[in-house]
Motif scaffolding. Sequence first.
Motif, PDB file in Angstrom:
ATOM      1  N   HIS A 183      12.417   2.568  36.615  1.00  4.72           N
ATOM      2  CA  HIS A 183      12.306   2.163  38.049  1.00  4.72           C
ATOM      3  C   HIS A 183      11.343   1.691  39.276  1.00  4.72           C
ATOM      4  O   HIS A 183      10.181   2.637  38.663  1.00  4.72           O
ATOM      5  CB  HIS A 183      13.532   3.704  38.831  1.00  4.72           C
TER       6      HIS A 183
ATOM      7  N   LEU B 241      10.811   2.142  42.677  1.00  7.58           N
ATOM      8  CA  LEU B 241      11.556   2.784  44.004  1.00  7.58           C
ATOM      9  C   LEU B 241      10.740   2.533  45.422  1.00  7.58           C
ATOM     10  O   LEU B 241       9.643   2.629  44.709  1.00  7.58           O
ATOM     11  CB  LEU B 241      11.875   3.699  43.974  1.00  7.58           C
TER      12      LEU B 241
ATOM     13  N   GLN C 156       9.753   3.887  48.825  1.00 10.23           N
ATOM     14  CA  GLN C 156      10.456   5.212  50.658  1.00 10.23           C
ATOM     15  C   GLN C 156       9.912   5.526  51.871  1.00 10.23           C
ATOM     16  O   GLN C 156       8.738   4.854  51.383  1.00 10.23           O
ATOM     17  CB  GLN C 156      10.872   6.872  49.772  1.00 10.23           C
TER      18      GLN C 156
ATOM     19  N   GLY D 115      12.087   8.722  54.417  1.00  9.02           N
ATOM     20  CA  GLY D 115      12.668   9.346  53.683  1.00  9.02           C
ATOM     21  C   GLY D 115      13.482   8.909  52.673  1.00  9.02           C
ATOM     22  O   GLY D 115      13.401   9.160  50.819  1.00  9.02           O
ATOM     23  N   GLY D 116      14.261   8.152  53.032  1.00  8.36           N
ATOM     24  CA  GLY D 116      15.117   7.614  52.551  1.00  8.36           C
ATOM     25  C   GLY D 116      14.403   6.716  51.247  1.00  8.36           C
ATOM     26  O   GLY D 116      13.693   5.877  51.195  1.00  8.36           O
ATOM     27  N   ILE D 117      15.539   6.248  49.972  1.00  6.71           N
ATOM     28  CA  ILE D 117      14.861   5.699  48.550  1.00  6.71           C
ATOM     29  C   ILE D 117      15.666   4.163  48.680  1.00  6.71           C
ATOM     30  O   ILE D 117      16.908   4.341  48.572  1.00  6.71           O
ATOM     31  CB  ILE D 117      14.374   6.592  47.529  1.00  6.71           C
TER      32      ILE D 117
ATOM     33  N   SER E  40      16.614   1.084  45.924  1.00  9.38           N
ATOM     34  CA  SER E  40      15.463   1.503  44.058  1.00  9.38           C
ATOM     35  C   SER E  40      15.505  -0.648  44.257  1.00  9.38           C
ATOM     36  O   SER E  40      16.346  -1.647  44.235  1.00  9.38           O
ATOM     37  CB  SER E  40      17.231   1.429  42.946  1.00  9.38           C
TER      38      SER E  40
ATOM     39  N   MET F  45      14.900  -1.720  37.563  1.00 11.34           N
ATOM     40  CA  MET F  45      15.053  -1.328  36.970  1.00 11.34           C
ATOM     41  C   MET F  45      14.568  -2.498  35.805  1.00 11.34           C
ATOM     42  O   MET F  45      15.349  -3.119  35.647  1.00 11.34           O
ATOM     43  CB  MET F  45      16.418  -0.805  37.199  1.00 11.34           C
TER      44      MET F  45
ATOM     45  N   ILE G 103       7.184   3.656  44.275  1.00 15.73           N
ATOM     46  CA  ILE G 103       7.353   5.204  43.506  1.00 15.73           C
ATOM     47  C   ILE G 103       8.024   4.133  41.986  1.00 15.73           C
ATOM     48  O   ILE G 103       8.772   3.906  41.669  1.00 15.73           O
ATOM     49  CB  ILE G 103       8.762   6.171  43.865  1.00 15.73           C
TER      50      ILE G 103
ATOM     51  N   LEU H 124      15.427  10.991  36.102  1.00 18.86           N
ATOM     52  CA  LEU H 124      13.857  10.104  36.086  1.00 18.86           C
ATOM     53  C   LEU H 124      13.409  10.843  36.197  1.00 18.86           C
ATOM     54  O   LEU H 124      13.038  12.359  36.962  1.00 18.86           O
ATOM     55  CB  LEU H 124      14.526   9.347  37.223  1.00 18.86           C
TER      56      LEU H 124
ATOM     57  N   PHE I 236       9.570  11.182  37.988  1.00 20.12           N
ATOM     58  CA  PHE I 236       8.663  10.349  38.801  1.00 20.12           C
ATOM     59  C   PHE I 236       7.173  10.116  38.543  1.00 20.12           C
ATOM     60  O   PHE I 236       6.563  11.215  38.597  1.00 20.12           O
ATOM     61  CB  PHE I 236       9.116  10.711  40.078  1.00 20.12           C
ATOM     62  N   GLY I 237       6.254   9.002  38.772  1.00 17.20           N
ATOM     63  CA  GLY I 237       4.818   9.086  39.182  1.00 17.20           C
ATOM     64  C   GLY I 237       4.886   9.946  41.101  1.00 17.20           C
ATOM     65  O   GLY I 237       5.863   9.920  41.602  1.00 17.20           O
ATOM     66  N   LYS I 238       3.923   9.769  41.340  1.00 15.42           N
ATOM     67  CA  LYS I 238       3.210  10.476  42.610  1.00 15.42           C
ATOM     68  C   LYS I 238       3.535   9.641  43.843  1.00 15.42           C
ATOM     69  O   LYS I 238       3.426   9.833  44.440  1.00 15.42           O
ATOM     70  CB  LYS I 238       2.443  11.270  42.572  1.00 15.42           C
TER      71      LYS I 238
END
Lengths: 110, 117
Positions: A33, A35, A37, A41-43, A45, A48, A86, A98, A100-102
Amino acid sequence: KNEVEQSPQNLTAQEGEFITINCSYSVGISALHWLQQHPGGGIVSLFMLSSGKKKHGRLIATINIQEKHSSLHITASHPRDSAVYICAVRSRGGADGLTFGKGTHLIIQP
Amino acid sequence: GAVVSQHPSRVICKSGTSVKIECRSLDFQATTMFWYRQFPKQSLMLMATSNEGSKATYEQGVEKDKFLINHASLTLSTLTVTSAHPEDSSFYICSAVPRPRGQETQYFGPGTRLLVL
């Protein structure tokens, strides 16, 4: 456990530039995925992927399963694209949650 | 598109109190919901997987007695932080997988920012 690495960590570019964000992972996956942000803070998508390439507007995502690598491209970047991007993977045969990467902190300057 | 809501969006509480966070899928049924936590400047981390009608599955290192998860219906999962402490201050995000199972897409809620004083 899957290790997800993103690069670069921070990226500042001028409006209109072509942006590439990279993601690599260590263990085979069933899905990846991308993403977005925003500062609140809201994410959201974006994509995919399990193979190949997807395009949505100015965003393009590609994945190379053999190389365990994915890229997110933004064409004709705009200041509103400024956000944290992300990469997250769902490991093959693993739990559905999931890893996640940083994240890559992208700033597009006008 | 599919919408997931969280309530509250922000909460401040005193140490020792319990806080409940709701995650709702507004226009679809969700067989599975996930709870994630994000500390400042860090990546999101999966806390637990919530399946409707069954017990939640917690990730290693997450205390199930401290973070109570209830997936009471196909549109609602709740996370209760019991006896909250300042170190529980974090950004909590849920995601939901639409029914029927087999779809990989997860829809994320807007998150709940918890501050424990």
